[in-house]
Design a protein around this motif. Structure first.
Motif: not given
Length: 356
Positions: A334, A24-29, A331, A21, A329
């Motif tokens: 995708r 994933e949080g780092y990749l998202d934000s 995605n 998590r 970072r």
């Protein structure tokens, strides 16, 4: 089993989930992920203090880093690599993305060069990152060669191939060239080149120029030798590197130092110094490969990641590659299927057209 896989297998479920998590949080934000944020998303209900202890353990393993005192954590390069290798969930290409790629490659009136230019533009636009496309070298017989002077230090060579394709290449001519000497050089080459590929021309050129050297003056001979040397260089015109979306990568930089490093990276790429290295990244085998930060010298300066896949002709021979460059970072979940889908589609279209 690799060291990263050993570390992951030794984790309990809580530690593994915290690690996943955070990444994933780092990749998202793009920013640090704090313990309080994690307590709201974890499957197991635990205190923020417990989560902080787990994060400290992960930091001691070299998987997470704390960019600021009392801040959250971000993954290290090792942590990103472990996540990509072991925890990354890759889905299929989204229908919207697939339709955009199909639309770009679907026009039958595009020659291969135009098609690959459109591929680069599509990948850059869809991923909001920079794209790289390594075009295959052409081996069709040559019908005609022409040199055009653009400036004292710039000239254009126009190559017309027997299959009707035309390529324009800019190069630096030897000093002192004139329109007359360029015409002589072109006439000389055309007498040798008809029906031969560039590779075949290269093989016959050395002996032919020695035999017919008296037929052209010194300046024209310099131009011919310079042109052939340019074609012989695998880092120049044997293949063509298409770079699109440079601004997307620069826009993602967070400080002036990052911007300068990224500009340096693209200056190198656009000079094609490492074009053979780029193909080598994909040449180890079929499928998508991911390079993070300093794992590969081509992108270590910029701290960028590369997602790259080769494409093949009908004989399953690697003839080029497509890729996406962006911040670490990216995605990945995708972009990996987008790159894979595009590479397979490009290979199939080129094979169907019989261009390579």
């Amino acid at each position: 089993m690799s060291d990263a896989q050993t570390i992951l297998s030794d984790m309990n479920d809580r530690t593994r989930e915290v690690f996943r998590r955070v990444v994933e949080g780092y990749l998202d934000s793009g920013g640090p992920v704090g313990s309080r944020t994690l307590t709201r998303t974890l499957t197991e209900k635990v205190s923020a203090a417990t989560v902080r202890n787990v994060m400290q353990d992960l930091e001691s393993l070299g998987l997470l880093d704390s960019p600021h005192v009392s801040a959250g954590r971000i993954p290290t390069q090792l942590g990103l690599r472990m996540f990509v290798d072991s925890l990354l969930e890759v889905g299929s290409v989204a229908r919207e993305d697939q339709e955009k790629i199909d639309a770009t490659l679907g026009a039958n009136d595009h020659d291969v060069s135009t098609l690959l230019d459109h591929v680069g533009a599509a990948l850059s636009g869809i991923t909001r990152s920079a794209s790289l496309v390594l075009a295959p070298k052409r081996e069709a017989p040559i019908r005609h060669i022409e040199f055009v002077s653009l400036a004292p230090d710039r000239a254009l060579v126009v190559l017309v191939f027997a299959d009707g394709q035309v390529e324009n290449r800019i190069f630096t001519p030897p000093p002192g060239q004139t329109p007359s000497s360029m015409r002589e050089a072109a006439n000389f080459l055309n007498a040798l080149a008809e029906g031969k590929t560039l590779t075949e021309l290269r093989k016959t050129f050395a002996s032919d120029i020695a035999r017919r050297r008296q037929e052209i003056d010194v300046l024209a001979r310099d131009l011919v030798e310079s042109g052939i040397a340019l074609w012989e260089n695998p880092g120049e015109n044997s293949e063509r590197l298409i770079v699109r979306g440079r601004a997307n990568l620069i826009d993602s930089a967070t400080d002036l130092g990052d911007i300068e490093r990224i500009r340096s990276l693209f200056d190198d790429l656009e000079r094609k110094r490492d074009i053979a290295e780029f193909l080598g990244l994909a040449d180890a085998g079929e499928g998508v490969r991911i390079f993070i930060g300093s794992e590969n010298k081509l992108f270590s300066l910029s701290g960028s990641s590369l997602v790259v896949s080769p494409y093949m002709n009908a004989d399953r021979k690697i003839i080029g590659a497509v890729g996406v460059i962006g911040p670490t970072r990216l995605n990945y979940g995708r972009i990996v299927p987008i790159v894979d889908y595009t590479a397979q589609l490009v290979g199939r279209l080129i094979s169907e057209r019989g261009k390579v």
